[in-house]
Structure formats: C-alpha cells, structure tokens
Write a protein that holds these residues in place. Structure first.
Motif, PDB file in Angstrom:
ATOM      1  N   VAL A   1     -13.334   2.967  17.204  1.00  0.00           N
ATOM      2  CA  VAL A   1     -13.231   3.947  16.312  1.00  0.00           C
ATOM      3  C   VAL A   1     -12.556   2.116  15.096  1.00  0.00           C
ATOM      4  O   VAL A   1     -13.286   2.294  13.738  1.00  0.00           O
ATOM      5  CB  VAL A   1     -12.729   4.513  15.815  1.00  0.00           C
ATOM      6  N   VAL A   2     -12.272   1.040  15.273  1.00  0.00           N
ATOM      7  CA  VAL A   2     -11.404   0.248  14.646  1.00  0.00           C
ATOM      8  C   VAL A   2     -12.595  -0.778  14.255  1.00  0.00           C
ATOM      9  O   VAL A   2     -12.425  -1.644  13.357  1.00  0.00           O
ATOM     10  CB  VAL A   2     -10.363  -0.503  15.700  1.00  0.00           C
ATOM     11  N   ASP A   3     -13.362  -0.751  15.582  1.00  0.00           N
ATOM     12  CA  ASP A   3     -14.563  -2.046  15.136  1.00  0.00           C
ATOM     13  C   ASP A   3     -15.701  -1.324  14.205  1.00  0.00           C
ATOM     14  O   ASP A   3     -16.320  -1.757  13.508  1.00  0.00           O
ATOM     15  CB  ASP A   3     -15.597  -2.226  16.947  1.00  0.00           C
ATOM     16  N   LEU A   4     -15.676  -0.304  14.541  1.00  0.00           N
ATOM     17  CA  LEU A   4     -16.225   1.131  13.581  1.00  0.00           C
ATOM     18  C   LEU A   4     -16.308   0.890  11.382  1.00  0.00           C
ATOM     19  O   LEU A   4     -16.494   0.549  11.014  1.00  0.00           O
ATOM     20  CB  LEU A   4     -16.437   2.416  14.031  1.00  0.00           C
ATOM     21  N   ALA A   5     -14.573   0.885  11.639  1.00  0.00           N
ATOM     22  CA  ALA A   5     -13.642   0.075  10.758  1.00  0.00           C
ATOM     23  C   ALA A   5     -14.143  -1.497   9.646  1.00  0.00           C
ATOM     24  O   ALA A   5     -14.515  -0.877   8.800  1.00  0.00           O
ATOM     25  CB  ALA A   5     -11.535   1.375  10.709  1.00  0.00           C
ATOM     26  N   ALA A   6     -13.965  -1.800  10.557  1.00  0.00           N
ATOM     27  CA  ALA A   6     -13.744  -3.137  10.233  1.00  0.00           C
ATOM     28  C   ALA A   6     -15.483  -3.426   9.552  1.00  0.00           C
ATOM     29  O   ALA A   6     -15.665  -4.420   8.750  1.00  0.00           O
ATOM     30  CB  ALA A   6     -14.123  -4.028  11.482  1.00  0.00           C
ATOM     31  N   ALA A   7     -16.396  -2.030   9.999  1.00  0.00           N
ATOM     32  CA  ALA A   7     -18.178  -2.805   9.568  1.00  0.00           C
ATOM     33  C   ALA A   7     -18.236  -1.982   8.186  1.00  0.00           C
ATOM     34  O   ALA A   7     -18.622  -2.012   7.253  1.00  0.00           O
ATOM     35  CB  ALA A   7     -19.344  -1.509  10.758  1.00  0.00           C
ATOM     36  N   HIS A   8     -16.861  -0.899   8.242  1.00  0.00           N
ATOM     37  CA  HIS A   8     -17.302  -0.102   6.578  1.00  0.00           C
ATOM     38  C   HIS A   8     -16.894  -1.293   5.568  1.00  0.00           C
ATOM     39  O   HIS A   8     -17.217  -1.158   4.704  1.00  0.00           O
ATOM     40  CB  HIS A   8     -16.395   1.166   6.543  1.00  0.00           C
ATOM     41  N   LEU A   9     -15.789  -1.554   6.729  1.00  0.00           N
ATOM     42  CA  LEU A   9     -14.948  -3.141   5.277  1.00  0.00           C
ATOM     43  C   LEU A   9     -16.303  -3.943   4.767  1.00  0.00           C
ATOM     44  O   LEU A   9     -16.828  -4.545   3.772  1.00  0.00           O
ATOM     45  CB  LEU A   9     -13.879  -3.353   5.153  1.00  0.00           C
TER      46      LEU A   9
ATOM     47  N   SER B   1      -9.723   8.996   8.415  1.00  0.00           N
ATOM     48  CA  SER B   1      -8.404   8.601   8.398  1.00  0.00           C
ATOM     49  C   SER B   1      -8.541   7.485   9.053  1.00  0.00           C
ATOM     50  O   SER B   1      -7.899   6.568   8.531  1.00  0.00           O
ATOM     51  CB  SER B   1      -7.434   9.989   8.965  1.00  0.00           C
ATOM     52  N   VAL B   2      -8.820   6.867  10.176  1.00  0.00           N
ATOM     53  CA  VAL B   2      -8.267   5.395  10.599  1.00  0.00           C
ATOM     54  C   VAL B   2      -8.720   4.400   9.292  1.00  0.00           C
ATOM     55  O   VAL B   2      -8.594   3.314   9.244  1.00  0.00           O
ATOM     56  CB  VAL B   2      -9.939   5.421  11.400  1.00  0.00           C
ATOM     57  N   VAL B   3     -10.916   5.241   9.227  1.00  0.00           N
ATOM     58  CA  VAL B   3     -11.171   4.115   7.794  1.00  0.00           C
ATOM     59  C   VAL B   3     -10.512   3.591   6.280  1.00  0.00           C
ATOM     60  O   VAL B   3      -9.491   2.511   6.376  1.00  0.00           O
ATOM     61  CB  VAL B   3     -12.690   4.611   7.465  1.00  0.00           C
ATOM     62  N   ALA B   4      -9.361   4.807   6.146  1.00  0.00           N
ATOM     63  CA  ALA B   4      -8.912   5.003   4.996  1.00  0.00           C
ATOM     64  C   ALA B   4      -7.561   4.429   5.119  1.00  0.00           C
ATOM     65  O   ALA B   4      -7.157   3.325   4.436  1.00  0.00           O
ATOM     66  CB  ALA B   4      -8.514   6.292   4.836  1.00  0.00           C
ATOM     67  N   ALA B   5      -6.793   4.482   6.496  1.00  0.00           N
ATOM     68  CA  ALA B   5      -5.941   3.193   6.958  1.00  0.00           C
ATOM     69  C   ALA B   5      -6.245   1.946   6.778  1.00  0.00           C
ATOM     70  O   ALA B   5      -5.599   1.062   6.455  1.00  0.00           O
ATOM     71  CB  ALA B   5      -5.295   4.238   8.680  1.00  0.00           C
TER      72      ALA B   5
END
Ligand code: UFG
Length: 315
Positions: free
Chosen positions: A221-229, A14-18
C-alpha cells in the motif's frame, strides 16, 4: 496542492491521505464512514462526513487543485448479490463527483480503478491495452467510471488518471486494513495467529497453476501511495490515462500462507476448500507503462507486506 480525498477514512485512502499530508499538501477527506473509520482519517486532514452525492459540490466550491477518488463499494461477492447498489454507489456517486469538478473547475483527478475491469485475462501479465471484460458488477461499475472519466476529460479539459490496482496489501504504521467483512487473503490468514479463527481456507486447489492455487500480484500500500503522488503530477488537461499497478510477478495462495507462517512464527492451519466463484486462476499486472512513463517501481516485496500487515493487526 489543496486536495480532496474521497474515501479517506478507508484502508487505501487513509494511507494516501497520510502520505499527501507528509508531502506538504492540504487534505480534505470526504467519506460517509459507511465502511471506513473516522479515527483512520490522518491528523491534519479535515473530515467531511457525507456522501459524494450530498456534499461533493459544496465541498469543491471551496476551490481545489485536485481530487483523489477512493470512495467505493468493493466487495465482489456483494456486487453479484446487489448489482444496483454497486451501480448507484460506484458509478452514480462518481458521476456526481465528476460533475461537481466540472462546475467548480477542479483540474485533476486520480481514480482508484481495479484489475477486476479486465475479468478473466487472455494473457499474463495484463497490459492496459488488453480487453476489459469484467465478470462481476464491481468490475463493471469501475470500468464504467473509467469510461465516464475519459469523457469528462475530453469534454471539460479535466486531467484524469485511473490506477488499476491488483492485490493491495500491507500497512503504513497505524494505517491498515480494518474491514468489517474481511475477504482478503492476508488479513484473513493473520486472524489465525491472532487467535480470531482456527484456520484459513484455501479457495480452490485444482487451478492450472504449479501448486493448484490461485496466483495474484501483490502490491504494498505504501508503493501504491507513491504511485498516486506521481500520478497527481502527471494529470494532463483534457486527457485520461490508465496505468496498471502491480509488481509484475505473482504468488500462489499457498506461498502467501507460507510467508505469513515465516513472518508470524506461527504454524497456521490451512484447510483446502472448494473454489470461490468468480476467481480467475492467475492475475498478474504488467506495470511497464507506469514504470516507463512515471518512473514508478515497487520497492516492497510480499514479506514486507506481511510484516507490516502483521505489525498493524497485532498492535
Ligand atoms: N483466498 C483464499 N482464502 C481466503 C481469502 C482469499 O484462498 O480466505 C484466495 C482467493 O480465492 C484468491 C486469493 O486468495 O485466489 C486472493 O484473494 P483476495 O480476496 O485477497 O483478492 P482478490 O484477488 O479476489 O481481489 C482483489 C481485490 C478486488 C479486486 C480483485 C480483482 O481485492 O477488489 O483483486 O482485481 F476486484
């Protein structure tokens, strides 16, 4: 890009989707909501409530630029009790997804792998080239998915990236950790100041570490999301890459509890308890590869993780 996010009703998905929506991508979430929550799916994303096996092919037939694959069973203890469930849900459903990508020519995928693929490490920090000897069916099933993905990349020209997460923590505003069965240290510690439990257990105080408790590498989790992008843009056709995601430094269980005390201002009672079976003493990632190749660096420390997790849990 038009992106499918499997498991987008869960914590990390959900964090990455956002974050993907905020970056201008179009997002479809595929989640059976067996452990996720419908209300965690960000506004602006379309939710298809189904399993991957039932719906991945139908959904992907609509034409997609990529997939971010979070949907999984992720409880180590449960995986030891019910190995078949983990092979079926994790490997079986992933195979259905990869095959649907092959059929509908979806060019890229970022997959949520785990530090559990390494098992008990020979050395720290752990590099991507280190041996993978998972010690439980959860880690084994994730490793098998990494291998399957490498084969699909090689045979069918898909660009695949596996991100091996270490200990993910923190929250992003209204998106955070809400597990019915909570095993993770930070949300469990925060239940004490929330008044949901009397004390937290420290699982093992006789490990060969400075203070006797396990050391883990925590990542926001926000740093993790950045890695996904970044990984999404780095998917190269016909190749599969593995990147560890951690901070490169570790905190002991006692240190985590101390940070929770400082952030919440509560004197959290911690009870020294026996070891939890299967816990390695130290798990710390070398994230040198992703830093060098994709320019990713963690920006948020343990205090920020606890602060954001506390804001989410006490909202
Ligand atoms: N711990 C406690 N008390 C608790 C909960 C945890 O002392 O109430 C300890 C654990 O024994 C461990 C540390 O805190 O030493 C961290 O435990 P977590 O359950 O938060 O995380 P793990 O390191 O066990 O698990 C994480 C991921 C798993 C993954 C594993 C290995 O959550 O999905 O890393 O990569 F499999």
């Amino acid at each position: 890009m038009k992106l499918l996010v499997t498991g987008g009703a869960g914590y990390i998905g959900s964090v990455v989707a956002a974050r993907l929506l905020e970056s201008g991508h179009e997002v479809v979430v595929l989640d059976d909501c067996s452990t996720g929550h419908e209300d965690a799916v960000p506004t602006g994303a379309t939710l298809v409530r189904a399993t991957l096996r039932a719906a991945a092919s139908d959904v992907l037939s609509g034409g997609f630029d990529g997939v971010l694959h979070f949907a999984a069973k992720s409880l180590v203890g449960e995986s030891v009790e019910k190995p078949g469930l983990y092979w079926d849900k994790n490997l079986g459903e992933s195979l259905a997804l990869f095959d649907a990508m092959r059929v509908h020519r979806v060019p890229r995928i970022v997959f949520s792998s785990t530090a559990a693929t390494y098992g008990e490490p020979e050395r720290t920090p752990i590099a991507e080239t280190d041996p993978t000897r998972p010690t439980n069916p959860y880690g084994a099933s994730k490793l098998a998915i990494d291998t399957t993905l490498a084969e699909y990349a090689r045979m069918y020209g898909i660009g695949g990236v596996s991100l091996r997460y270490f200990n993910v923590a923190g929250a992003y505003g209204t998106y955070g950790e809400r597990h019915t069965v909570e095993t993770h240290i930070i949300p469990n510690v925060l239940k004490v100041p929330l008044g949901e439990r009397e004390s937290v257990s420290i699982f093992g105080t006789d490990y060969p570490t400075e203070d006797g408790t396990c050391i883990r590498d925590y990542i926001h989790v926000v740093d993790l999301a950045a890695a996904h992008l970044l990984a999404l843009d780095a998917c190269a056709p016909g190749t599969h890459e593995i990147f560890n995601l951690g901070s490169g430094s570790g905190y002991s269980v006692r240190e985590v509890i101390d940070v929770c005390r400082e952030v919440t201002g509560h004197g959290i009672d911690a009870v020294e308890s026996p070891r939890r079976p299967g816990d390695p003493a130290v798990l710390v990632a070398s994230s040198a590869k992703i830093t060098e190749r994709l320019g990713w660096k963690p920006e948020r420390d343990l205090r920020a993780m606890v602060t954001d997790a506390w804001a989410f849990a006490s909202r």
